[in-house]
Design an enzyme around this catalytic site. Structure first.
Site, PDB file in Angstrom:
ATOM      1  N   ARG A  29       0.832  -1.218   0.000  1.00  0.00           N
ATOM      2  CA  ARG A  29       0.000   0.000   0.000  1.00  0.00           C
ATOM      3  C   ARG A  29       0.859   1.258   0.000  1.00  0.00           C
ATOM      4  O   ARG A  29       0.523   2.246  -0.649  1.00  0.00           O
ATOM      5  CB  ARG A  29      -0.936  -0.012   1.211  1.00  0.00           C
ATOM      6  CG  ARG A  29      -2.140  -0.960   0.999  1.00  0.00           C
ATOM      7  CD  ARG A  29      -2.788  -1.304   2.314  1.00  0.00           C
ATOM      8  NE  ARG A  29      -4.008  -2.085   2.193  1.00  0.00           N
ATOM      9  CZ  ARG A  29      -4.055  -3.391   1.913  1.00  0.00           C
ATOM     10  NH1 ARG A  29      -2.947  -4.056   1.681  1.00  0.00           N
ATOM     11  NH2 ARG A  29      -5.212  -4.027   1.843  1.00  0.00           N
ATOM     12  N   ARG A 125      -6.203 -17.741  -9.728  1.00  0.00           N
ATOM     13  CA  ARG A 125      -7.068 -17.086  -8.743  1.00  0.00           C
ATOM     14  C   ARG A 125      -8.121 -16.192  -9.392  1.00  0.00           C
ATOM     15  O   ARG A 125      -7.950 -15.708 -10.501  1.00  0.00           O
ATOM     16  CB  ARG A 125      -6.207 -16.308  -7.729  1.00  0.00           C
ATOM     17  CG  ARG A 125      -5.324 -17.253  -6.933  1.00  0.00           C
ATOM     18  CD  ARG A 125      -4.383 -16.547  -6.005  1.00  0.00           C
ATOM     19  NE  ARG A 125      -5.064 -15.909  -4.893  1.00  0.00           N
ATOM     20  CZ  ARG A 125      -4.447 -15.153  -3.996  1.00  0.00           C
ATOM     21  NH1 ARG A 125      -3.137 -14.932  -4.090  1.00  0.00           N
ATOM     22  NH2 ARG A 125      -5.127 -14.607  -3.015  1.00  0.00           N
ATOM     23  N   SER A 170     -13.139  -9.206   1.512  1.00  0.00           N
ATOM     24  CA  SER A 170     -11.844  -9.116   0.822  1.00  0.00           C
ATOM     25  C   SER A 170     -11.301  -7.685   0.866  1.00  0.00           C
ATOM     26  O   SER A 170     -11.853  -6.770   0.263  1.00  0.00           O
ATOM     27  CB  SER A 170     -11.996  -9.558  -0.636  1.00  0.00           C
ATOM     28  OG  SER A 170     -10.867  -9.156  -1.375  1.00  0.00           O
ATOM     29  N   GLN A 172      -8.624  -6.808  -0.453  1.00  0.00           N
ATOM     30  CA  GLN A 172      -8.063  -6.486  -1.776  1.00  0.00           C
ATOM     31  C   GLN A 172      -9.130  -5.874  -2.655  1.00  0.00           C
ATOM     32  O   GLN A 172      -8.871  -4.903  -3.374  1.00  0.00           O
ATOM     33  CB  GLN A 172      -7.480  -7.756  -2.399  1.00  0.00           C
ATOM     34  CG  GLN A 172      -6.271  -8.259  -1.617  1.00  0.00           C
ATOM     35  CD  GLN A 172      -5.737  -9.587  -2.114  1.00  0.00           C
ATOM     36  OE1 GLN A 172      -6.328 -10.218  -2.991  1.00  0.00           O
ATOM     37  NE2 GLN A 172      -4.624 -10.018  -1.560  1.00  0.00           N
ATOM     38  N   ASP A 322      -4.875 -15.169   7.047  1.00  0.00           N
ATOM     39  CA  ASP A 322      -3.587 -15.670   6.548  1.00  0.00           C
ATOM     40  C   ASP A 322      -2.882 -16.590   7.550  1.00  0.00           C
ATOM     41  O   ASP A 322      -1.796 -17.104   7.269  1.00  0.00           O
ATOM     42  CB  ASP A 322      -2.663 -14.503   6.186  1.00  0.00           C
ATOM     43  CG  ASP A 322      -3.165 -13.772   4.939  1.00  0.00           C
ATOM     44  OD1 ASP A 322      -3.914 -14.376   4.149  1.00  0.00           O
ATOM     45  OD2 ASP A 322      -2.808 -12.593   4.769  1.00  0.00           O
TER      46      ASP A 322
HETATM   47  C1  S3P Z   1      -4.482  -8.785   1.777  1.00  0.00           C
HETATM   48  C2  S3P Z   1      -5.776  -9.237   1.926  1.00  0.00           C
HETATM   49  C3  S3P Z   1      -6.125 -10.647   2.142  1.00  0.00           C
HETATM   50  C4  S3P Z   1      -4.907 -11.481   2.514  1.00  0.00           C
HETATM   51  C5  S3P Z   1      -3.705 -11.165   1.691  1.00  0.00           C
HETATM   52  C6  S3P Z   1      -3.332  -9.694   1.821  1.00  0.00           C
HETATM   53  C7  S3P Z   1      -4.254  -7.342   1.596  1.00  0.00           C
HETATM   54  O1  S3P Z   1      -6.691 -11.167   0.944  1.00  0.00           O
HETATM   55  O2  S3P Z   1      -5.211 -12.848   2.425  1.00  0.00           O
HETATM   56  O3  S3P Z   1      -2.605 -11.955   2.089  1.00  0.00           O
HETATM   57  O4  S3P Z   1      -3.109  -6.886   1.750  1.00  0.00           O
HETATM   58  O5  S3P Z   1      -5.221  -6.631   1.295  1.00  0.00           O
HETATM   59  P1  S3P Z   1      -8.234 -10.918   0.543  1.00  0.00           P
HETATM   60  O6  S3P Z   1      -8.428  -9.485   0.458  1.00  0.00           O
HETATM   61  O7  S3P Z   1      -8.434 -11.629  -0.743  1.00  0.00           O
HETATM   62  O8  S3P Z   1      -9.038 -11.550   1.653  1.00  0.00           O
END
Ligand code: S3P
Length: 442
Positions: A29, A125, A170, A172, A322
């Site tokens: 980020r 994925r 999520s 992400q 995680d």
């Molecule tokens: C992350 C979000 C998680 C996590 C990944 C890092 C992030 O995934 O499993 O290792 O930095 O936003 P998801 O957003 O798919 O749950």
């Protein structure tokens, strides 16, 4: 150099102090947001793993200057969406879902197609979790296989904020929408199932107009386009996900003690601590501090002789997402049957981790009941492994490698673990720290 790790002896008793490397989520980020700021941003303790280096390479390809110095990294941002690139640009996200998904949010305005590729694991994925909301902004996607990498994005020029319900939990997906919102007029409103909130905290710190209303299960986030983002320096704290391997190592070892310095204990990340404490682990947080909205602390762990099974509350799933692989090792040693449910997201990670977790426990002699979204683990407090165990063909998932190493060091057996280089994606110094704790080479 062989790419396999052999372990046939348990770890010795230890009493140590360690630091783990910088948080991966915050490192990626920082790179992406510094690329949108105006001027020189610096970070200290940036995680220099393959995922983060891939993020640095990505913004370089988009015309942003990056200098990696001995003790810090500099990014010379040029403002929001001020990228410069030629047609035919390919960005390699390697193993990183976070990079692949977040960068698509930043590319929401790209006037020419940009191709995103990834390694074998990332190419399996699901990307629909970001392509669906980004299409709502007006972006277009081109694929060979729908919603999988490799894909190309073609942005949209007159962007308006969207309303979106993110119901997978999520971070992400949420963060990708938030980055797209930086380019959009009006308000972007996200109803997001609870997930890590580093992007929200960074937006607040950077004075990007953001409002967050929290309820038990969802956060309601409103974002408006900022006029600009000022360059910013950031000291990345240690990664709780990397620390988790050593928290579990110490809990399962004999009469040992470990202090992990300066770890990010953001409440949206510390499910592992809550779960392990409920199971009887001895974990104490010391020297708690605040840093730019993030909580930081030292973590003291002592070995536990009595561990008990857990029926893990699903509200804790997202904040431990995680860490489940190593949590499963604690369940293997606990008295009783542990139950983890509503975890289909675990099979969406770098490898199908729910399936792999179960497979490794079975190899260790632990009985499991596995469904597509849950696992029951039949703990054996006196488990001593004597037989050979081989771990391979696991899509080079770094966390599978590290889980197996911790299992080998605490349960015994003769382990041969393939693809040692998998740790380079998130925690290149993992084995060095293990050696240092053990006082001798593995
Ligand atoms: C992350 C979000 C998680 C996590 C990944 C890092 C992030 O995934 O499993 O290792 O930095 O936003 P998801 O957003 O798919 O749950």
């Amino acid at each position: 150099m062989t790419n396999q790790l052999f372990i046939n002896k348990k770890i010795n008793t230890f009493d140590k102090k360690i630091v783990v490397s910088g948080d991966k989520s915050l490192s990626i980020r920082w790179v992406l947001l510094a690329s949108q700021a105006i001027g020189k941003s610096r970070s200290y303790n940036l995680l220099m793993s393959e995922d983060v280096v891939a993020a640095l390479e990505a913004i370089k390809k988009l015309g942003i200057k990056v200098i990696v110095r001995k003790d810090h990294c500099e990014i010379y941002g040029k403002g929001i969406n001020n990228f410069k690139y030629k047609s035919g640009l390919v960005i390699d996200s390697k193993n990183s879902g976070t990079l692949g998904r977040l960068i698509l949010g930043l590319l929401i305005k790209s006037p020419i197609k940009i191709k995103i590729i990834g390694d074998k694991s990332l190419s399996k994925r699901d990307f629909s979790r970001v392509t669906v909301p980004l299409e709502k902004f007006g972006a277009r996607f081109f694929y060979k296989v729908k919603n999988k990498l490799p894909l190309s994005i073609l942005g949209f020029q007159s962007l308006k904020g969207i309303n979106y319900v993110e119901n997978k939990g999520s971070a992400q997906c949420k963060s990708s929408i938030m980055l797209a919102a930086l380019n959009s007029s009006g308000t972007t409103s996200i109803k997001a199932k609870k997930s890590r909130n580093h992007t929200e905290l960074l937006f607040k710190y950077l004075k990007i107009p953001i409002k967050v209303r929290k309820t038990k299960k969802f956060d309601f986030i409103d974002i408006k386009k900022p006029k600009k983002i000022n360059a910013f320096n950031y000291q990345i704290p240690g990664d709780i996900s990397s620390s988790a391997f050593f928290i579990v190592l110490t809990t399962l070892a004999n009469d040992s003690k470990l202090l992990i310095k300066n770890v990010n204990i953001n409440p949206s990340r510390v499910g592992v601590i809550t779960i392990l404490k409920k199971m009887g682990a001895r974990i104490i947080l010391k020297n708690q501090k605040n840093y730019r909205g993030e909580k930081i602390s030292d973590i003291l762990i002592k070995s536990s002789k009595k561990l008990k099974a857990i029926n893990c509350p699903i509200e804790l799933n997202s904040s431990a997402i995680d860490e489940f692989l190593v949590i499963f090792l604690i369940a293997a040693k606990a008295k009783g049957i542990s139950y983890f449910k509503d975890l289909s997201e675990l099979n969406q990670k770098e490898s199908p981790r729910l399936i792999w977790g179960s497979k490794i426990l079975n190899k260790m002699g632990i009985k499991t009941d596995l469904t597509k979204d849950s696992i029951k683990i039949y703990g054996q407090p006196n488990l001593e492994i004597k037989k050979p165990i081989i771990i391979k063909n696991y899509l080079k998932d770094h966390r599978i490698f590290m889980m197996s190493t911790i299992a080998a060091l605490t349960f015994g057996g003769k382990w041969k673990i393939h693809d040692k280089d998998s740790i380079n994606t998130s925690f290149p110094s993992f084995l060095k720290i293990v050696k240092n704790i053990n006082n001798k080479p593995l």
